[in-house]
Design a protein around this motif. Structure first.
Motif, PDB file in Angstrom:
ATOM      1  N   ARG A 221       0.832  -1.198   0.000  1.00  9.79           N
ATOM      2  CA  ARG A 221       0.000   0.000   0.000  1.00  9.79           C
ATOM      3  C   ARG A 221       0.866   1.246   0.000  1.00  9.79           C
ATOM      4  NH1 ARG A 221      -4.659  -0.147   4.348  1.00  9.79           N
ATOM      5  NH2 ARG A 221      -5.149   1.707   3.120  1.00  9.79           N
ATOM      6  N   ARG A 222       0.287   2.335  -0.493  1.00  6.42           N
ATOM      7  CA  ARG A 222       0.952   3.639  -0.473  1.00  6.42           C
ATOM      8  C   ARG A 222      -0.044   4.672   0.022  1.00  6.42           C
ATOM      9  NH1 ARG A 222       2.288   5.503  -5.941  1.00  6.42           N
ATOM     10  NH2 ARG A 222       0.536   4.206  -6.587  1.00  6.42           N
ATOM     11  N   GLU A 223       0.466   5.703   0.675  1.00  4.35           N
ATOM     12  CA  GLU A 223      -0.390   6.810   1.055  1.00  4.35           C
ATOM     13  C   GLU A 223      -0.817   7.571  -0.189  1.00  4.35           C
ATOM     14  OE1 GLU A 223       1.956   9.076   3.729  1.00  4.35           O
ATOM     15  OE2 GLU A 223       1.532   7.796   5.467  1.00  4.35           O
ATOM     16  N   ARG A 224      -2.008   8.130  -0.160  1.00  5.01           N
ATOM     17  CA  ARG A 224      -2.481   8.937  -1.284  1.00  5.01           C
ATOM     18  C   ARG A 224      -1.516  10.100  -1.523  1.00  5.01           C
ATOM     19  NH1 ARG A 224      -7.416   9.286  -3.624  1.00  5.01           N
ATOM     20  NH2 ARG A 224      -8.343   8.040  -1.944  1.00  5.01           N
ATOM     21  N   GLY A 225      -1.105  10.251  -2.775  1.00  7.66           N
ATOM     22  CA  GLY A 225      -0.180  11.329  -3.121  1.00  7.66           C
ATOM     23  C   GLY A 225       1.255  11.059  -2.750  1.00  7.66           C
ATOM     24  N   ALA A 226       1.581   9.811  -2.419  1.00  4.60           N
ATOM     25  CA  ALA A 226       2.961   9.483  -2.051  1.00  4.60           C
ATOM     26  C   ALA A 226       3.901   9.788  -3.214  1.00  4.60           C
ATOM     27  CB  ALA A 226       3.070   8.012  -1.664  1.00  4.60           C
ATOM     28  N   PRO A 227       5.096  10.309  -2.935  1.00  2.00           N
ATOM     29  CA  PRO A 227       6.021  10.667  -4.020  1.00  2.00           C
ATOM     30  C   PRO A 227       6.747   9.481  -4.628  1.00  2.00           C
ATOM     31  CG  PRO A 227       7.034  11.124  -1.900  1.00  2.00           C
ATOM     32  CD  PRO A 227       5.626  10.670  -1.610  1.00  2.00           C
ATOM     33  N   TYR A 228       6.467   8.285  -4.143  1.00  2.00           N
ATOM     34  CA  TYR A 228       7.148   7.098  -4.653  1.00  2.00           C
ATOM     35  C   TYR A 228       6.107   6.142  -5.249  1.00  2.00           C
ATOM     36  CZ  TYR A 228       5.629   5.633   0.013  1.00  2.00           C
ATOM     37  OH  TYR A 228       4.886   5.391   1.139  1.00  2.00           O
ATOM     38  N   THR A 229       6.597   5.167  -6.022  1.00  3.64           N
ATOM     39  CA  THR A 229       5.732   4.206  -6.706  1.00  3.64           C
ATOM     40  C   THR A 229       5.906   2.824  -6.077  1.00  3.64           C
ATOM     41  OG1 THR A 229       7.427   3.580  -8.309  1.00  3.64           O
ATOM     42  CG2 THR A 229       6.043   5.493  -8.863  1.00  3.64           C
ATOM     43  N   VAL A 230       5.053   1.890  -6.510  1.00  3.06           N
ATOM     44  CA  VAL A 230       5.219   0.502  -6.080  1.00  3.06           C
ATOM     45  C   VAL A 230       6.589  -0.015  -6.504  1.00  3.06           C
ATOM     46  CG1 VAL A 230       4.380  -1.860  -6.405  1.00  3.06           C
ATOM     47  CG2 VAL A 230       2.751  -0.008  -6.025  1.00  3.06           C
ATOM     48  N   ASN A 231       7.056   0.406  -7.677  1.00  2.00           N
ATOM     49  CA  ASN A 231       8.384  -0.012  -8.126  1.00  2.00           C
ATOM     50  C   ASN A 231       9.461   0.441  -7.138  1.00  2.00           C
ATOM     51  OD1 ASN A 231      10.113  -1.042 -10.539  1.00  2.00           O
ATOM     52  ND2 ASN A 231      11.015   0.936 -10.038  1.00  2.00           N
ATOM     53  N   ASP A 232       9.312   1.641  -6.591  1.00  2.00           N
ATOM     54  CA  ASP A 232      10.275   2.119  -5.602  1.00  2.00           C
ATOM     55  C   ASP A 232      10.193   1.294  -4.318  1.00  2.00           C
ATOM     56  OD1 ASP A 232      11.188   4.225  -7.278  1.00  2.00           O
ATOM     57  OD2 ASP A 232       9.425   5.408  -6.721  1.00  2.00           O
ATOM     58  N   GLN A 233       8.977   0.900  -3.920  1.00  2.00           N
ATOM     59  CA  GLN A 233       8.839   0.037  -2.748  1.00  2.00           C
ATOM     60  C   GLN A 233       9.510  -1.312  -2.982  1.00  2.00           C
ATOM     61  OE1 GLN A 233       4.431   1.033  -2.682  1.00  2.00           O
ATOM     62  NE2 GLN A 233       4.756   0.704  -0.498  1.00  2.00           N
ATOM     63  N   GLU A 304      13.551   9.542  -6.169  1.00  2.99           N
ATOM     64  CA  GLU A 304      14.319  10.559  -6.892  1.00  2.99           C
ATOM     65  C   GLU A 304      15.294   9.896  -7.861  1.00  2.99           C
ATOM     66  OE1 GLU A 304      16.294  13.047  -4.107  1.00  2.99           O
ATOM     67  OE2 GLU A 304      14.458  13.803  -3.172  1.00  2.99           O
ATOM     68  N   ARG A 305      15.953   8.843  -7.403  1.00  5.78           N
ATOM     69  CA  ARG A 305      16.951   8.174  -8.248  1.00  5.78           C
ATOM     70  C   ARG A 305      16.300   7.466  -9.434  1.00  5.78           C
ATOM     71  NH1 ARG A 305      20.241   5.686  -3.029  1.00  5.78           N
ATOM     72  NH2 ARG A 305      21.270   7.655  -2.451  1.00  5.78           N
ATOM     73  N   THR A 306      15.221   6.742  -9.199  1.00 13.89           N
ATOM     74  CA  THR A 306      14.599   6.007 -10.294  1.00 13.89           C
ATOM     75  C   THR A 306      13.948   6.952 -11.303  1.00 13.89           C
ATOM     76  OG1 THR A 306      12.570   5.685  -8.983  1.00 13.89           O
ATOM     77  CG2 THR A 306      14.224   3.938  -8.907  1.00 13.89           C
ATOM     78  N   ARG A 307      13.346   8.061 -10.840  1.00 16.57           N
ATOM     79  CA  ARG A 307      12.760   9.032 -11.775  1.00 16.57           C
ATOM     80  C   ARG A 307      13.830   9.608 -12.686  1.00 16.57           C
ATOM     81  NH1 ARG A 307       9.469  10.885  -7.492  1.00 16.57           N
ATOM     82  NH2 ARG A 307      10.925  12.600  -7.092  1.00 16.57           N
ATOM     83  N   ALA A 308      14.970   9.953 -12.119  1.00  9.02           N
ATOM     84  CA  ALA A 308      16.051  10.523 -12.930  1.00  9.02           C
ATOM     85  C   ALA A 308      16.573   9.508 -13.948  1.00  9.02           C
ATOM     86  CB  ALA A 308      17.182  11.000 -12.022  1.00  9.02           C
ATOM     87  N   LEU A 309      16.712   8.262 -13.534  1.00  6.12           N
ATOM     88  CA  LEU A 309      17.216   7.231 -14.442  1.00  6.12           C
ATOM     89  C   LEU A 309      16.226   6.940 -15.573  1.00  6.12           C
ATOM     90  CD1 LEU A 309      18.718   4.822 -11.774  1.00  6.12           C
ATOM     91  CD2 LEU A 309      20.017   6.055 -13.520  1.00  6.12           C
ATOM     92  N   LYS A 310      14.935   6.916 -15.259  1.00  4.66           N
ATOM     93  CA  LYS A 310      13.932   6.658 -16.288  1.00  4.66           C
ATOM     94  C   LYS A 310      13.841   7.801 -17.289  1.00  4.66           C
ATOM     95  CE  LYS A 310      10.971   3.780 -13.342  1.00  4.66           C
ATOM     96  NZ  LYS A 310       9.678   3.707 -12.635  1.00  4.66           N
ATOM     97  N   ALA A 311      14.024   9.027 -16.819  1.00  6.12           N
ATOM     98  CA  ALA A 311      13.870  10.189 -17.678  1.00  6.12           C
ATOM     99  C   ALA A 311      15.071  10.405 -18.596  1.00  6.12           C
ATOM    100  CB  ALA A 311      13.643  11.440 -16.825  1.00  6.12           C
ATOM    101  N   GLN A 312      16.221   9.904 -18.201  1.00  2.98           N
ATOM    102  CA  GLN A 312      17.444  10.153 -18.971  1.00  2.98           C
ATOM    103  C   GLN A 312      17.649   9.063 -20.014  1.00  2.98           C
ATOM    104  OE1 GLN A 312      20.938  10.372 -16.551  1.00  2.98           O
ATOM    105  NE2 GLN A 312      22.311  10.830 -18.259  1.00  2.98           N
ATOM    106  N   PRO A 313      17.652   9.400 -21.316  1.00  5.40           N
ATOM    107  CA  PRO A 313      17.905   8.374 -22.344  1.00  5.40           C
ATOM    108  C   PRO A 313      19.293   7.770 -22.162  1.00  5.40           C
ATOM    109  CG  PRO A 313      17.085  10.417 -23.317  1.00  5.40           C
ATOM    110  CD  PRO A 313      17.437  10.725 -21.894  1.00  5.40           C
ATOM    111  N   SER A 314      19.410   6.484 -22.464  1.00  7.33           N
ATOM    112  CA  SER A 314      20.688   5.811 -22.317  1.00  7.33           C
ATOM    113  C   SER A 314      20.726   4.594 -23.222  1.00  7.33           C
ATOM    114  CB  SER A 314      20.911   5.385 -20.858  1.00  7.33           C
ATOM    115  OG  SER A 314      19.884   4.511 -20.427  1.00  7.33           O
ATOM    116  N   PRO A 315      21.928   4.162 -23.662  1.00 12.51           N
ATOM    117  CA  PRO A 315      22.034   2.924 -24.438  1.00 12.51           C
ATOM    118  C   PRO A 315      21.536   1.746 -23.627  1.00 12.51           C
ATOM    119  CG  PRO A 315      24.087   4.183 -24.507  1.00 12.51           C
ATOM    120  CD  PRO A 315      23.228   4.816 -23.464  1.00 12.51           C
TER     121      PRO A 315
END
Length: 433
Positions: A221-233, A304-315
């Motif tokens: 479960r996550r709190e409503r409006g939590a800044p993280y996702t299930v993937n982060d959990q 914060e780390r996973t959002r940055a990695l997903k947003a940045q294109p990479s080989p």
């Protein structure tokens, strides 16, 4: 296989060829019989499917995605590339109906980890339909050769087969959510040059290969409006599990690096078939995963780390790997030094892999046989990582596949790791003490 290398038509009478993309080539270089590079997928249906109808549905699905109809083309000793040869149809029927018998599912699971579909026959996957006398419904067990295909691509083939089998059109699946931009995290974790922790050895047996445990867990479960996702959990639970395991085994503390596949492909009928994910690494300092760590703070930092990695294109596998596959030398020479570098780089390989497929975007509706009630996917667990976590969500339940190399861990170790993961995942929910 991505669209990086489009198929090249040849003269009349010759089949189109596709050079191996980077991911395919590296996986082909590092192939080993003791730990085949297979992806295991199983789809549980409440009813039974009709044999002829299912065979026809999969044949039609493959025809819609001709990139899946591929086999490795024979090559000479001085060839500079591996090449896929795209065939007009399957070299053999990929669908097999196993004789109903007690223990049939366990045997199909074991075979999926131990015997890879041959790359020399099109398509490089097999589908075994399993029924047991004391089990309602049936299970579709997919074995996919990871040199050619990844899990999401195989799911797309299965979804299309279900659509054809049932005669019901699929609703348009939602595209993967990706942040348009994300600032770098304030604390980015350990340096990429820092040697990461390895999963500590347990009590392995004498039989090589992979072991596997499948479990059904509640979605955290996550709190409503939590800044993280299930993937982060899931990421935090994986990091805490490995750190906890290593402490119990008396291993020296080191920072963790966890590989995370990112899939930016569309899920619709135009989805590219092949190995289309890119791999990124999420780092954790030793203090962040120490006993009594601040779980809420670690969840926010991980997000914060996973959002940055997903947003940045990479080989897909990084720039250095792309250089390894440049066809300047014969493929046999490149294979030899790639395997050598893999051994040398073993101590710097990421600690483990977490592949979260997320909520399955297809109903996998097989008409009178019903829709998928549970679905597991497991990624290869070859050394030097030796341990992978793969998760998918169906019907509000989390389906976890824990897979390990038997040269590193034994069955009792797998049970212990599953217990640790279950406890640490529950600790990421807001109601946890």
């Amino acid at each position: 296989m991505t669209a990086t290398h489009p198929a090249r038509p040849y003269a009349a009478g010759r089949l189109p060829r596709v050079p191996f993309p980077v991911v395919d080539e590296v996986d082909r270089h590092c192939a080993q019989d003791a730990e085949p590079s297979t992806i295991h997928i199983e789809v549980h249906l409440p009813g039974r499917v009709e044999e002829d109808r299912l065979r026809a549905a999969f044949a039609a699905s493959l025809a819609r995605f001709p990139r899946a109809l591929m086999r490795e083309r024979p090559r000479g000793p001085l060839a500079r590339r591996y090449e896929w040869e795209l065939t007009d149809g399957p070299d053999r029927d990929p669908v097999t109906f196993l004789p109903p018998a007690p223990g049939a599912l366990d045997r199909a699971r074991a075979a999926s980890l131990a015997v890879a579909p041959p790359l020399t026959l099109s398509p490089p996957l097999r589908v075994e339909v399993v029924e047991e006398p004391d089990r309602e419904g049936c299970v579709l067990v997919f074995t996919v050769h990871h040199t050619a295909l990844d899990g999401p691509a195989c799911l797309r083939l299965a979804a299309t087969a279900a659509e054809i089998y049932s005669g019901r059109a699929l609703p348009p699946p939602s595209a993967p959510a990706r942040p348009a931009a994300a600032p770098p995290p304030q604390h980015s974790g350990p340096s990429a040059l820092t040697r990461p922790a390895r999963v500590a050895a347990g009590t392995p047996g004498e039989v090589p290969g992979n072991g596997q445990l499948l479990a059904e867990l509640p979605v955290p479960r996550r709190e409503r409006g939590a800044p993280y996702t299930v993937n982060d959990q899931l990421m935090v639970a994986t990091a805490l599990t490995v750190a906890d395991w290593n402490r119990r085994q008396g291993a020296a503390e080191r920072p963790l690096r966890i590989t995370m596949p990112v899939d930016d492909r569309t899920r619709g009928p135009e989805m590219p078939i092949g190995n289309g994910t890119r791999l990124v690494e999420v780092g954790f300092d030793t203090a962040e995963v120490a006993p009594g760590s601040d779980i809420a703070g670690l969840l926010r930092l991980t997000a914060e780390r996973t959002r940055a990695l997903k947003a940045q294109p990479s080989p897909q596998l990084g720039r250095s790997t792309s250089l390894l596959t440049t066809p300047l030398l014969p493929v046999a020479v490149r294979a030899a030094y790639t395997r050598g570098l893999r051994v040398l780089a073993g101590p710097w390989t990421s600690t483990t892999l977490l592949s979260n497929v997320g909520r399955i975007p297809y109903p996998l509706d097989f008409g009178e046989a019903g829709s998928s009630q549970a679905l597991w996917i497991s990624a290869p667990a070859r050394m030097p990582r030796g341990l992978t976590f793969t998760t998918a969500s169906t019907n509000g339940r989390l389906h976890l596949a824990l897979r390990w190399s038997r040269t590193l861990l034994g069955d009792a170790d797998g049970e212990a790791l599953l217990g640790l993961f279950t406890r640490h995942l529950a600790a990421t929910s807001p109601e946890a003490p």
